[in-house]
Design an enzyme around this catalytic site. Structure first.
Site, mmCIF file in Angstrom:
data_model
loop_
_atom_site.group_PDB
_atom_site.id
_atom_site.type_symbol
_atom_site.label_atom_id
_atom_site.label_comp_id
_atom_site.label_asym_id
_atom_site.label_seq_id
_atom_site.Cartn_x
_atom_site.Cartn_y
_atom_site.Cartn_z
ATOM 1 N N ALA A 63 0.974 -1.020 -0.173
ATOM 2 C CA ALA A 63 -0.144 0.017 0.243
ATOM 3 C C ALA A 63 0.847 1.202 0.040
ATOM 4 C CB ALA A 63 -0.781 -0.072 1.312
ATOM 5 N N GLY A 108 1.091 -5.062 1.037
ATOM 6 C CA GLY A 108 -0.175 -5.326 0.334
ATOM 7 C C GLY A 108 0.187 -6.096 -1.002
ATOM 8 N N GLU A 111 -0.008 -9.658 0.137
ATOM 9 C CA GLU A 111 -1.553 -10.028 0.220
ATOM 10 C C GLU A 111 -2.329 -9.923 -1.115
ATOM 11 O OE1 GLU A 111 -1.422 -6.642 2.816
ATOM 12 O OE2 GLU A 111 -2.344 -7.862 4.374
ATOM 13 N N GLU A 131 4.844 -4.955 7.541
ATOM 14 C CA GLU A 131 4.162 -3.740 8.192
ATOM 15 C C GLU A 131 4.626 -3.340 9.485
ATOM 16 O OE1 GLU A 131 3.031 -6.134 6.289
ATOM 17 O OE2 GLU A 131 1.379 -5.280 4.981
HETATM 18 N N1 CO8 Z 1 4.479 3.307 -0.787
HETATM 19 C C1 CO8 Z 1 4.777 4.652 -1.294
HETATM 20 N N2 CO8 Z 1 6.015 4.915 -2.208
HETATM 21 C C2 CO8 Z 1 6.602 3.904 -2.321
HETATM 22 C C3 CO8 Z 1 6.509 2.538 -1.937
HETATM 23 C C4 CO8 Z 1 5.467 2.393 -1.229
HETATM 24 N N3 CO8 Z 1 4.870 1.214 -0.698
HETATM 25 N N4 CO8 Z 1 7.270 1.684 -2.325
HETATM 26 C C5 CO8 Z 1 8.281 2.239 -3.165
HETATM 27 N N5 CO8 Z 1 8.096 3.748 -3.153
HETATM 28 C C6 CO8 Z 1 8.664 4.676 -3.687
HETATM 29 C C7 CO8 Z 1 9.577 5.252 -2.898
HETATM 30 O O1 CO8 Z 1 9.076 6.371 -1.761
HETATM 31 C C8 CO8 Z 1 10.327 6.095 -4.088
HETATM 32 O O2 CO8 Z 1 9.773 7.273 -4.317
HETATM 33 P P1 CO8 Z 1 10.821 8.591 -4.683
HETATM 34 O O3 CO8 Z 1 11.453 8.243 -5.841
HETATM 35 O O4 CO8 Z 1 9.730 9.642 -4.733
HETATM 36 O O5 CO8 Z 1 11.639 8.717 -3.310
HETATM 37 C C9 CO8 Z 1 10.438 5.075 -5.252
HETATM 38 O O6 CO8 Z 1 9.359 4.390 -4.975
HETATM 39 C C10 CO8 Z 1 11.497 4.251 -5.447
HETATM 40 O O7 CO8 Z 1 11.729 3.782 -3.996
HETATM 41 P P2 CO8 Z 1 12.967 3.688 -3.404
HETATM 42 O O8 CO8 Z 1 14.219 4.740 -3.584
HETATM 43 O O9 CO8 Z 1 13.081 2.992 -1.826
HETATM 44 O O10 CO8 Z 1 13.704 2.424 -4.362
HETATM 45 P P3 CO8 Z 1 14.848 1.121 -3.713
HETATM 46 O O11 CO8 Z 1 15.093 0.237 -4.774
HETATM 47 O O12 CO8 Z 1 15.825 1.589 -2.864
HETATM 48 O O13 CO8 Z 1 13.722 0.056 -2.722
HETATM 49 C C11 CO8 Z 1 11.784 -0.984 -2.265
HETATM 50 C C12 CO8 Z 1 12.599 -0.411 -3.445
HETATM 51 C C13 CO8 Z 1 12.528 -2.340 -1.622
HETATM 52 C C14 CO8 Z 1 10.453 -1.534 -3.034
HETATM 53 C C15 CO8 Z 1 11.437 -0.012 -1.083
HETATM 54 O O14 CO8 Z 1 10.828 1.376 -1.916
HETATM 55 C C16 CO8 Z 1 10.573 -0.319 -0.079
HETATM 56 O O15 CO8 Z 1 10.777 -0.914 1.026
HETATM 57 N N6 CO8 Z 1 9.169 0.107 -0.230
HETATM 58 C C17 CO8 Z 1 8.489 0.127 0.818
HETATM 59 C C18 CO8 Z 1 7.911 -1.228 0.935
HETATM 60 C C19 CO8 Z 1 6.738 -1.657 1.903
HETATM 61 O O16 CO8 Z 1 7.025 -1.314 3.143
HETATM 62 N N7 CO8 Z 1 5.627 -1.955 1.708
HETATM 63 C C20 CO8 Z 1 4.642 -2.066 2.729
HETATM 64 C C21 CO8 Z 1 3.677 -1.041 2.740
HETATM 65 S S1 CO8 Z 1 2.503 -1.233 3.966
HETATM 66 C C22 CO8 Z 1 1.293 -2.065 3.347
HETATM 67 O O17 CO8 Z 1 1.360 -2.566 2.099
HETATM 68 C C23 CO8 Z 1 0.403 -2.410 4.100
HETATM 69 C C24 CO8 Z 1 -1.264 -2.874 3.632
HETATM 70 C C25 CO8 Z 1 -2.361 -3.052 4.356
HETATM 71 C C26 CO8 Z 1 -2.642 -1.672 4.860
HETATM 72 C C27 CO8 Z 1 -3.715 -1.664 5.915
HETATM 73 C C28 CO8 Z 1 -3.660 -0.427 6.610
HETATM 74 C C29 CO8 Z 1 -4.726 -0.107 7.509
#
Ligand code: CO8
Length: 254
Positions: A63, A108, A111, A131
């Site tokens: 998400a 997500g 999921e 998460e």
């Molecule tokens: N949300 C928003 N932006 C994201 C996300 C995300 N999940 N993943 C990546 N991005 C964005 C980054 O912010 C970045 O944006 P910008 O260029 O503007 O800074 C761009 O994508 C590139 O990301 P990175 O610079 O971090 O690239 P890397 O190659 O270093 O890493 C990863 C890639 C491993 C995918 C890393 O971005 C990462 O760890 N992302 C987050 C993953 C994460 O934690 N996902 C779980 C989110 S929580 C969730 O899914 C819960 C679902 C249920 C929710 C219910 C709530 C009530």
């Protein structure tokens, strides 16, 4: 940023493509997935649905964290309920679904993959429920579907640590059905989709129903439902054609 649905030879492909955020899902993406799934459910001609991420690096990176960052408890609950309802429409699809996972399936994203019936992963795929590292818990079905799929021990290892797991580790846990070389993912998923599309749509729908309901009921209730649905198969022309073709030593026209 978009979700596209294309349909070709009874096979629907849903591509989640949001390159600026590794295909992370905000409300607009979730609602577009819902629209695509509703369209598939209404089209009896579709026999298989494939879910995939756009680009090469990510299936879905979860998400959207920026979208969630300032939510109130009430908004968080509403968001979780929206995600859960969209993913439930996927698991309740009449036709079988495949997640084709070429890269990150995080939060997500995992999921979404486990709401599908089958998961084929590239050797470069990786999985996590990260998460707890964000101070939240899985909210789009992860605590429930993942536990049912891979058992409480493995689910707790993923959810409580938040760590990433390789495609091979996911295979060992039963999180994915197959791991294939990265450049063969599309080919393998297409072959599986064709094989599913050649089966009896009615048989597949009823088998899915028996399995899904069985997961939520006692063994005896599940067995009763299985017997009832088994009987129902004999009201379908597909049963007659399938068995007649076998006896006539020819391929069935299902
Ligand atoms: N949300 C928003 N932006 C994201 C996300 C995300 N999940 N993943 C990546 N991005 C964005 C980054 O912010 C970045 O944006 P910008 O260029 O503007 O800074 C761009 O994508 C590139 O990301 P990175 O610079 O971090 O690239 P890397 O190659 O270093 O890493 C990863 C890639 C491993 C995918 C890393 O971005 C990462 O760890 N992302 C987050 C993953 C994460 O934690 N996902 C779980 C989110 S929580 C969730 O899914 C819960 C679902 C249920 C929710 C219910 C709530 C009530």
């Amino acid at each position: 940023m978009s979700v596209t649905l294309s349909i070709d030879h009874h096979i629907a492909r849903i591509v989640i493509d949001r390159p600026e955020a590794f295909n992370a899902m905000n409300e607009s993406i979730l609602l577009q997935i819902k629209d695509a799934v509703d369209t598939i459910q209404k089209n009896e001609d579709i026999r298989v649905a494939i879910f995939m991420g756009g680009g090469t690096k990510s299936f879905v990176a979860g998400a959207d964290i920026s979208y969630m960052s300032s939510m109130t408890p009430l908004e968080g609950e509403k968001w979780a309920k929206l995600g859960q309802s969209v993913f439930s429409t996927i698991s309740e699809l009449r036709c079988p679904s495949i997640a084709a996972i070429q890269g990150y399936a995080l939060g997500g994203g995992t999921e979404l993959a486990i709401a599908c019936d089958l998961r084929i992963a590239s050797e470069k795929a990786c999985f996590a429920q990260p998460e707890v590292k964000l101070g939240i818990i899985p909210g789009f079905g992860g605590t429930q579907r993942l536990t049912r799929l891979i058992g409480p021990g493995n689910a707790k290892q993923m959810i409580l640590t938040g760590n990433q797991f390789s495609a091979q580790q996911a295979l060992a846990m039963g999180l994915v059905n197959e791991v294939v070389p990265h450049d063969q993912l599309t080919e393998r998923v297409d072959a599986l989709a064709l094989s599913l599309a050649s089966g009896s749509p009615n048989g597949i729908r009823l088998a899915k129903e028996a399995i899904e309901h069985g997961l939520q009921s006692s063994l005896n209730e599940g067995l009763q439902l299985e017997a009832a649905l088994f009987g129902l198969c004999f009201a379908s022309p597909e049963q007659r054609e399938g068995m007649t073709a076998f006896l006539e030593k020819r391929k069935p026209k299902l």
